[in-house]
Scaffold this motif. Structure first.
Motif, PDB file in Angstrom:
ATOM      1  N   PHE A  29      44.575  48.102  55.143  1.00 28.76           N
ATOM      2  CA  PHE A  29      44.335  48.568  53.687  1.00 28.76           C
ATOM      3  C   PHE A  29      45.215  49.834  53.206  1.00 28.76           C
ATOM      4  O   PHE A  29      45.084  50.230  52.033  1.00 28.76           O
ATOM      5  N   SER A  30      45.915  50.561  54.228  1.00 29.00           N
ATOM      6  CA  SER A  30      46.494  51.655  53.709  1.00 29.00           C
ATOM      7  C   SER A  30      47.889  51.365  53.472  1.00 29.00           C
ATOM      8  O   SER A  30      48.751  50.509  54.061  1.00 29.00           O
ATOM      9  N   PRO A  31      48.499  51.910  52.413  1.00 28.16           N
ATOM     10  CA  PRO A  31      49.636  51.671  51.752  1.00 28.16           C
ATOM     11  C   PRO A  31      50.785  52.522  52.868  1.00 28.16           C
ATOM     12  O   PRO A  31      52.062  52.334  52.892  1.00 28.16           O
ATOM     13  N   VAL A  49      37.339  48.454  49.248  1.00 22.50           N
ATOM     14  CA  VAL A  49      36.300  48.158  48.548  1.00 22.50           C
ATOM     15  C   VAL A  49      36.911  47.363  47.639  1.00 22.50           C
ATOM     16  O   VAL A  49      36.099  46.292  47.069  1.00 22.50           O
ATOM     17  N   LEU A  50      38.068  47.419  47.092  1.00 21.18           N
ATOM     18  CA  LEU A  50      38.596  46.467  46.242  1.00 21.18           C
ATOM     19  C   LEU A  50      38.769  45.018  46.670  1.00 21.18           C
ATOM     20  O   LEU A  50      38.300  44.221  46.095  1.00 21.18           O
ATOM     21  N   PHE A  51      39.381  45.092  48.023  1.00 17.63           N
ATOM     22  CA  PHE A  51      39.072  43.586  48.582  1.00 17.63           C
ATOM     23  C   PHE A  51      37.866  43.234  48.585  1.00 17.63           C
ATOM     24  O   PHE A  51      37.647  41.832  48.220  1.00 17.63           O
ATOM     25  N   CYS A  52      36.970  43.821  49.087  1.00 11.50           N
ATOM     26  CA  CYS A  52      35.741  43.371  49.415  1.00 11.50           C
ATOM     27  C   CYS A  52      35.101  42.769  47.774  1.00 11.50           C
ATOM     28  O   CYS A  52      34.447  41.895  47.906  1.00 11.50           O
ATOM     29  N   PHE A  53      35.382  43.551  46.778  1.00 13.79           N
ATOM     30  CA  PHE A  53      34.722  43.250  45.484  1.00 13.79           C
ATOM     31  C   PHE A  53      35.375  41.833  45.019  1.00 13.79           C
ATOM     32  O   PHE A  53      34.903  41.138  44.599  1.00 13.79           O
ATOM     33  N   LEU A  54      36.919  41.946  45.365  1.00 13.28           N
ATOM     34  CA  LEU A  54      37.572  40.314  45.079  1.00 13.28           C
ATOM     35  C   LEU A  54      36.763  39.349  45.753  1.00 13.28           C
ATOM     36  O   LEU A  54      36.596  38.096  45.249  1.00 13.28           O
ATOM     37  N   MET A  55      36.461  39.500  47.012  1.00 10.64           N
ATOM     38  CA  MET A  55      35.832  38.371  47.869  1.00 10.64           C
ATOM     39  C   MET A  55      34.524  37.970  47.411  1.00 10.64           C
ATOM     40  O   MET A  55      34.005  36.714  47.116  1.00 10.64           O
ATOM     41  N   VAL A  56      33.806  39.057  47.217  1.00 12.54           N
ATOM     42  CA  VAL A  56      32.408  38.960  46.297  1.00 12.54           C
ATOM     43  C   VAL A  56      32.374  38.078  44.968  1.00 12.54           C
ATOM     44  O   VAL A  56      31.700  37.484  45.044  1.00 12.54           O
ATOM     45  N   SER A  57      33.397  38.571  44.446  1.00 10.34           N
ATOM     46  CA  SER A  57      33.343  37.930  43.118  1.00 10.34           C
ATOM     47  C   SER A  57      33.885  36.464  43.096  1.00 10.34           C
ATOM     48  O   SER A  57      33.636  35.412  42.290  1.00 10.34           O
ATOM     49  N   VAL A  74      40.868  34.516  44.568  1.00  6.72           N
ATOM     50  CA  VAL A  74      41.453  34.411  46.054  1.00  6.72           C
ATOM     51  C   VAL A  74      43.036  34.663  45.976  1.00  6.72           C
ATOM     52  O   VAL A  74      43.322  35.378  46.899  1.00  6.72           O
ATOM     53  N   PHE A  75      43.737  34.485  44.938  1.00  2.00           N
ATOM     54  CA  PHE A  75      45.144  34.573  44.934  1.00  2.00           C
ATOM     55  C   PHE A  75      45.211  36.415  44.864  1.00  2.00           C
ATOM     56  O   PHE A  75      46.087  36.715  45.690  1.00  2.00           O
ATOM     57  N   PHE A  76      44.591  36.967  44.334  1.00  2.95           N
ATOM     58  CA  PHE A  76      44.457  38.456  44.157  1.00  2.95           C
ATOM     59  C   PHE A  76      43.985  38.970  45.642  1.00  2.95           C
ATOM     60  O   PHE A  76      44.793  40.131  45.932  1.00  2.95           O
ATOM     61  N   GLY A  77      43.047  38.187  46.225  1.00  2.11           N
ATOM     62  CA  GLY A  77      42.686  38.910  47.657  1.00  2.11           C
ATOM     63  C   GLY A  77      43.998  38.533  48.448  1.00  2.11           C
ATOM     64  O   GLY A  77      44.007  39.380  49.475  1.00  2.11           O
ATOM     65  N   ILE A  78      44.652  37.613  48.552  1.00  2.00           N
ATOM     66  CA  ILE A  78      45.583  37.322  49.399  1.00  2.00           C
ATOM     67  C   ILE A  78      46.824  38.373  49.010  1.00  2.00           C
ATOM     68  O   ILE A  78      47.493  38.766  49.773  1.00  2.00           O
ATOM     69  N   LEU A  79      47.105  38.437  47.685  1.00  2.00           N
ATOM     70  CA  LEU A  79      48.229  39.170  47.194  1.00  2.00           C
ATOM     71  C   LEU A  79      48.041  40.696  47.677  1.00  2.00           C
ATOM     72  O   LEU A  79      49.050  41.357  47.915  1.00  2.00           O
ATOM     73  N   LEU A  80      46.676  41.279  47.477  1.00  4.70           N
ATOM     74  CA  LEU A  80      46.473  42.613  47.960  1.00  4.70           C
ATOM     75  C   LEU A  80      46.861  43.063  49.227  1.00  4.70           C
ATOM     76  O   LEU A  80      47.846  44.331  49.508  1.00  4.70           O
TER      77      LEU A  80
END
Length: 106
Positions: A29-31, A49-57, A74-80
């Motif tokens: 998750f590091s740029p 944390v953003l990724f975890c929030f997307l998956m829980v959502s 799911v799309f945003f979770g893959i795109l991140l």
């Protein structure tokens, strides 16, 4: 008898071991290519944390049978992670190009 030098050495070894424990998990998750500062750690933690929030959502949206919203999460979770990987590769490429621009005497 334990001397001060031995204690300092043990503390240094413990800090090195504990410092590397989180960096491997958050490197995805590091740029930046390597987590070297506290700022890099905070940014990587924010993305995790953003990724975890997307998956829980996504799971909540599936539970409520909102399939379009769930597919968007799911799309945003893959795109991140893909976007972070692309930015990491760009930074490495720029760093390599800057090294090539330096004169050989340096």
């Amino acid at each position: 008898m334990i001397t001060r030098a031995k204690l300092v050495e043990q503390l240094r070894e413990h800090q090195i071991r504990s410092a590397k424990s989180y960096s491997a998990a958050l490197a995805v998750f590091s740029p930046n290519p390597h987590i070297s500062s506290r700022r890099d750690l905070k940014v990587a933690l924010l993305y995790a944390v953003l990724f975890c929030f997307l998956m829980v959502s996504c799971y909540v949206a599936l539970y409520l049978k909102w399939f379009k919203l769930s597919s968007l999460f799911v799309f945003f979770g893959i795109l991140l992670p893909i976007g972070l990987k692309i930015s990491r590769n760009r930074r490495l490429k720029r760093k390599r190009e800057r090294r090539l621009l330096l004169p050989l005497s340096m």
